[in-house]
Design a protein around this motif. Structure first.
Motif, PDB file in Angstrom:
ATOM      1  N   VAL A 104      -6.614  88.698 -17.471  1.00 22.40           N
ATOM      2  CA  VAL A 104      -6.267  88.397 -18.858  1.00 22.40           C
ATOM      3  C   VAL A 104      -7.465  87.831 -19.603  1.00 22.40           C
ATOM      4  O   VAL A 104      -7.734  88.194 -20.753  1.00 22.40           O
ATOM      5  CB  VAL A 104      -5.075  87.425 -18.915  1.00 22.40           C
ATOM      6  CG1 VAL A 104      -4.828  86.960 -20.348  1.00 22.40           C
ATOM      7  CG2 VAL A 104      -3.824  88.092 -18.360  1.00 22.40           C
ATOM      8  N   TYR A 105      -8.215  86.937 -18.954  1.00 21.44           N
ATOM      9  CA  TYR A 105      -9.384  86.365 -19.606  1.00 21.44           C
ATOM     10  C   TYR A 105     -10.388  87.461 -19.974  1.00 21.44           C
ATOM     11  O   TYR A 105     -10.924  87.483 -21.096  1.00 21.44           O
ATOM     12  CB  TYR A 105     -10.060  85.334 -18.700  1.00 21.44           C
ATOM     13  CG  TYR A 105     -11.282  84.712 -19.333  1.00 21.44           C
ATOM     14  CD1 TYR A 105     -11.164  83.625 -20.195  1.00 21.44           C
ATOM     15  CD2 TYR A 105     -12.561  85.225 -19.091  1.00 21.44           C
ATOM     16  CE1 TYR A 105     -12.277  83.068 -20.804  1.00 21.44           C
ATOM     17  CE2 TYR A 105     -13.680  84.679 -19.692  1.00 21.44           C
ATOM     18  CZ  TYR A 105     -13.543  83.591 -20.546  1.00 21.44           C
ATOM     19  OH  TYR A 105     -14.649  83.051 -21.144  1.00 21.44           O
ATOM     20  N   ALA A 106     -10.639  88.358 -19.048  1.00 15.61           N
ATOM     21  CA  ALA A 106     -11.593  89.440 -19.308  1.00 15.61           C
ATOM     22  C   ALA A 106     -11.133  90.300 -20.475  1.00 15.61           C
ATOM     23  O   ALA A 106     -11.935  90.712 -21.326  1.00 15.61           O
ATOM     24  CB  ALA A 106     -11.772  90.297 -18.053  1.00 15.61           C
ATOM     25  N   GLN A 107      -9.852  90.573 -20.536  1.00 12.35           N
ATOM     26  CA  GLN A 107      -9.313  91.395 -21.623  1.00 12.35           C
ATOM     27  C   GLN A 107      -9.480  90.695 -22.968  1.00 12.35           C
ATOM     28  O   GLN A 107      -9.957  91.286 -23.941  1.00 12.35           O
ATOM     29  CB  GLN A 107      -7.833  91.680 -21.380  1.00 12.35           C
ATOM     30  CG  GLN A 107      -7.183  92.466 -22.511  1.00 12.35           C
ATOM     31  CD  GLN A 107      -5.717  92.726 -22.254  1.00 12.35           C
ATOM     32  OE1 GLN A 107      -5.323  93.009 -21.130  1.00 12.35           O
ATOM     33  NE2 GLN A 107      -4.904  92.625 -23.299  1.00 12.35           N
ATOM     34  N   VAL A 108      -9.094  89.423 -23.031  1.00 16.03           N
ATOM     35  CA  VAL A 108      -9.172  88.702 -24.304  1.00 16.03           C
ATOM     36  C   VAL A 108     -10.630  88.487 -24.711  1.00 16.03           C
ATOM     37  O   VAL A 108     -10.988  88.632 -25.884  1.00 16.03           O
ATOM     38  CB  VAL A 108      -8.422  87.368 -24.218  1.00 16.03           C
ATOM     39  CG1 VAL A 108      -8.569  86.576 -25.520  1.00 16.03           C
ATOM     40  CG2 VAL A 108      -6.937  87.608 -23.922  1.00 16.03           C
ATOM     41  N   ARG A 109     -11.486  88.162 -23.742  1.00 20.18           N
ATOM     42  CA  ARG A 109     -12.892  87.939 -24.066  1.00 20.18           C
ATOM     43  C   ARG A 109     -13.516  89.189 -24.684  1.00 20.18           C
ATOM     44  O   ARG A 109     -14.377  89.088 -25.574  1.00 20.18           O
ATOM     45  CB  ARG A 109     -13.650  87.555 -22.793  1.00 20.18           C
ATOM     46  CG  ARG A 109     -15.151  87.299 -22.954  1.00 20.18           C
ATOM     47  CD  ARG A 109     -15.478  86.019 -23.719  1.00 20.18           C
ATOM     48  NE  ARG A 109     -15.295  86.104 -25.153  1.00 20.18           N
ATOM     49  CZ  ARG A 109     -15.507  85.079 -25.981  1.00 20.18           C
ATOM     50  NH1 ARG A 109     -15.899  83.898 -25.510  1.00 20.18           N
ATOM     51  NH2 ARG A 109     -15.320  85.226 -27.280  1.00 20.18           N
ATOM     52  N   ALA A 110     -13.082  90.357 -24.236  1.00 21.01           N
ATOM     53  CA  ALA A 110     -13.617  91.605 -24.770  1.00 21.01           C
ATOM     54  C   ALA A 110     -13.105  91.902 -26.172  1.00 21.01           C
ATOM     55  O   ALA A 110     -13.713  92.689 -26.904  1.00 21.01           O
ATOM     56  CB  ALA A 110     -13.261  92.766 -23.838  1.00 21.01           C
ATOM     57  N   GLU A 111     -11.999  91.256 -26.538  1.00 21.43           N
ATOM     58  CA  GLU A 111     -11.367  91.555 -27.820  1.00 21.43           C
ATOM     59  C   GLU A 111     -11.706  90.567 -28.925  1.00 21.43           C
ATOM     60  O   GLU A 111     -11.545  90.890 -30.107  1.00 21.43           O
ATOM     61  CB  GLU A 111      -9.839  91.592 -27.657  1.00 21.43           C
ATOM     62  CG  GLU A 111      -9.332  92.728 -26.779  1.00 21.43           C
ATOM     63  CD  GLU A 111      -7.821  92.684 -26.604  1.00 21.43           C
ATOM     64  OE1 GLU A 111      -7.181  91.796 -27.199  1.00 21.43           O
ATOM     65  OE2 GLU A 111      -7.295  93.533 -25.871  1.00 21.43           O
ATOM     66  N   VAL A 112     -12.141  89.365 -28.580  1.00 21.51           N
ATOM     67  CA  VAL A 112     -12.347  88.346 -29.612  1.00 21.51           C
ATOM     68  C   VAL A 112     -13.779  87.823 -29.611  1.00 21.51           C
ATOM     69  O   VAL A 112     -14.464  87.837 -28.588  1.00 21.51           O
ATOM     70  CB  VAL A 112     -11.370  87.156 -29.432  1.00 21.51           C
ATOM     71  CG1 VAL A 112      -9.932  87.638 -29.421  1.00 21.51           C
ATOM     72  CG2 VAL A 112     -11.676  86.382 -28.146  1.00 21.51           C
ATOM     73  N   ALA A 113     -14.194  87.350 -30.758  1.00 23.62           N
ATOM     74  CA  ALA A 113     -15.492  86.709 -30.895  1.00 23.62           C
ATOM     75  C   ALA A 113     -15.268  85.208 -31.086  1.00 23.62           C
ATOM     76  O   ALA A 113     -14.173  84.769 -31.402  1.00 23.62           O
ATOM     77  CB  ALA A 113     -16.237  87.294 -32.092  1.00 23.62           C
ATOM     78  N   GLY A 114     -16.315  84.427 -30.893  1.00 16.11           N
ATOM     79  CA  GLY A 114     -16.211  82.999 -31.107  1.00 16.11           C
ATOM     80  C   GLY A 114     -15.719  82.258 -29.881  1.00 16.11           C
ATOM     81  O   GLY A 114     -15.534  82.840 -28.804  1.00 16.11           O
ATOM     82  N   PRO A 115     -15.508  80.945 -30.025  1.00 19.35           N
ATOM     83  CA  PRO A 115     -15.086  80.109 -28.899  1.00 19.35           C
ATOM     84  C   PRO A 115     -13.776  80.601 -28.268  1.00 19.35           C
ATOM     85  O   PRO A 115     -12.834  80.933 -28.973  1.00 19.35           O
ATOM     86  CB  PRO A 115     -14.901  78.728 -29.535  1.00 19.35           C
ATOM     87  CG  PRO A 115     -15.767  78.755 -30.744  1.00 19.35           C
ATOM     88  CD  PRO A 115     -15.700  80.154 -31.251  1.00 19.35           C
ATOM     89  N   LEU A 116     -13.765  80.642 -26.938  1.00 22.86           N
ATOM     90  CA  LEU A 116     -12.576  81.070 -26.209  1.00 22.86           C
ATOM     91  C   LEU A 116     -12.235  80.021 -25.163  1.00 22.86           C
ATOM     92  O   LEU A 116     -13.011  79.770 -24.237  1.00 22.86           O
ATOM     93  CB  LEU A 116     -12.797  82.427 -25.540  1.00 22.86           C
ATOM     94  CG  LEU A 116     -11.646  82.975 -24.687  1.00 22.86           C
ATOM     95  CD1 LEU A 116     -10.368  83.089 -25.505  1.00 22.86           C
ATOM     96  CD2 LEU A 116     -12.018  84.324 -24.083  1.00 22.86           C
ATOM     97  N   ALA A 117     -11.074  79.401 -25.326  1.00 18.01           N
ATOM     98  CA  ALA A 117     -10.596  78.387 -24.398  1.00 18.01           C
ATOM     99  C   ALA A 117      -9.443  78.952 -23.580  1.00 18.01           C
ATOM    100  O   ALA A 117      -8.791  79.917 -23.980  1.00 18.01           O
ATOM    101  CB  ALA A 117     -10.135  77.143 -25.162  1.00 18.01           C
ATOM    102  N   ILE A 118      -9.207  78.356 -22.412  1.00 19.58           N
ATOM    103  CA  ILE A 118      -8.073  78.738 -21.584  1.00 19.58           C
ATOM    104  C   ILE A 118      -7.265  77.486 -21.254  1.00 19.58           C
ATOM    105  O   ILE A 118      -7.755  76.361 -21.379  1.00 19.58           O
ATOM    106  CB  ILE A 118      -8.503  79.452 -20.285  1.00 19.58           C
ATOM    107  CG1 ILE A 118      -9.327  78.503 -19.389  1.00 19.58           C
ATOM    108  CG2 ILE A 118      -9.287  80.703 -20.609  1.00 19.58           C
ATOM    109  CD1 ILE A 118      -9.659  79.105 -18.018  1.00 19.58           C
ATOM    110  N   GLY A 119      -6.033  77.692 -20.822  1.00 17.19           N
ATOM    111  CA  GLY A 119      -5.215  76.539 -20.460  1.00 17.19           C
ATOM    112  C   GLY A 119      -3.767  76.925 -20.300  1.00 17.19           C
ATOM    113  O   GLY A 119      -3.430  78.101 -20.150  1.00 17.19           O
ATOM    114  N   GLY A 120      -2.903  75.934 -20.346  1.00 24.60           N
ATOM    115  CA  GLY A 120      -1.500  76.242 -20.185  1.00 24.60           C
ATOM    116  C   GLY A 120      -0.642  75.030 -19.973  1.00 24.60           C
ATOM    117  O   GLY A 120      -1.106  73.888 -19.917  1.00 24.60           O
TER     118      GLY A 120
END
Length: 240
Positions: A104-120
């Motif tokens: 999921v991280y790889a997919q979202v990172r490829a789709e968005v620019a700028g800061p990307l945080a993870i969590g839950g």
């Protein structure tokens, strides 16, 4: 604040093959995108017992997106399978949960620019904490972190938190049964970790009535603290 849009890929319609091969990725992404300026994106995983669109997850995602944070939610394979056939299942083995996070991280990172945080929430945040450094996430946000299993406060699961390098915010209820204030303040945590305590709150960040506070107030406070944390991140510009 601007009202944010809540959009699910395929409008929540799960194709027939989802019942046979439930998992991560595009079929299970649920987005809350800000109407105005975007400050950061947060990939947010659910806890062990509730889906990505539980009332708690919906409320947090909506409040964050209203503050300029895009939120992408997904479901681990066992929860996606439950959505398909309405049968409860225990969480997948940790190895599978972590692999799901990587995909999921790889997919979202490829789709968005700028800061990307993870969590839950709870388990979702704990799994993210095990991968934050490996993935190179810009930040980690944990809501109701499970520092120990229920009734096992003598066996804390905090070893990796002492070495964590990713800027981290943990929003924790003072009376959380999986990590109350009395226990957590005794742990050795990385300097990269900030813990924001919510007065008289439990694992779902819900306060005691006697506190004079409401769950809604705590959820609003959580969204404000998280959005401020993400706004303040010092993200190095990408190299050409």
């Amino acid at each position: 604040m601007d009202k944010a849009r809540n959009t699910n890929i395929d409008s929540g319609q799960w194709p027939p093959e989802a019942a046979q091969t439930p998992g991560c990725g595009a079929l299970s992404l649920l987005w809350n995108r800000p109407v105005g300026a975007l400050s950061a994106t947060l990939v947010l995983a659910h806890g062990a017992g509730a889906p990505m669109d539980s009332p708690f997850m919906d409320a947090i995602a909506e409040k964050l997106s209203a503050r300029g944070v895009a939120v992408a939610r997904f479901e681990f394979p066992y929860m996606a399978a439950r959505r398909a056939d309405d049968r409860k299942r225990p969480p997948n083995p940790q190895k599978q949960l972590l692999e799901c996070w990587r995909e999921v991280y790889a997919q979202v990172r490829a789709e968005v620019a700028g800061p990307l945080a993870i969590g839950g929430k709870s388990m979702g945040g704990r799994m993210a904490s095990l991968l934050a450094d490996e993935l190179g996430a810009d930040a980690l946000v944990c809501l109701g972190y499970p520092f120990y299993a229920a009734g096992k406060d003598d066996k804390p699961r905090v070893a990796h938190l002492a070495e964590l390098a990713t800027p981290t915010l943990i929003v924790q209820g003072e009376r959380d049964a999986l990590g109350d204030r009395a226990h957590v303040v005794e742990y050795v945590l990385s300097p990269a970790i900030q813990v924001h305590w919510l007065t008289a709150a439990d694992h779902d960040l819900k306060p005691l009535k006697a506190s004079g506070l409401t769950h809604e107030q705590h959820l609003e406070s959580t969204a404000e603290v998280v959005s401020a944390f993400l706004d303040e991140l010092q993200i190095a510009p990408a190299q050409p």
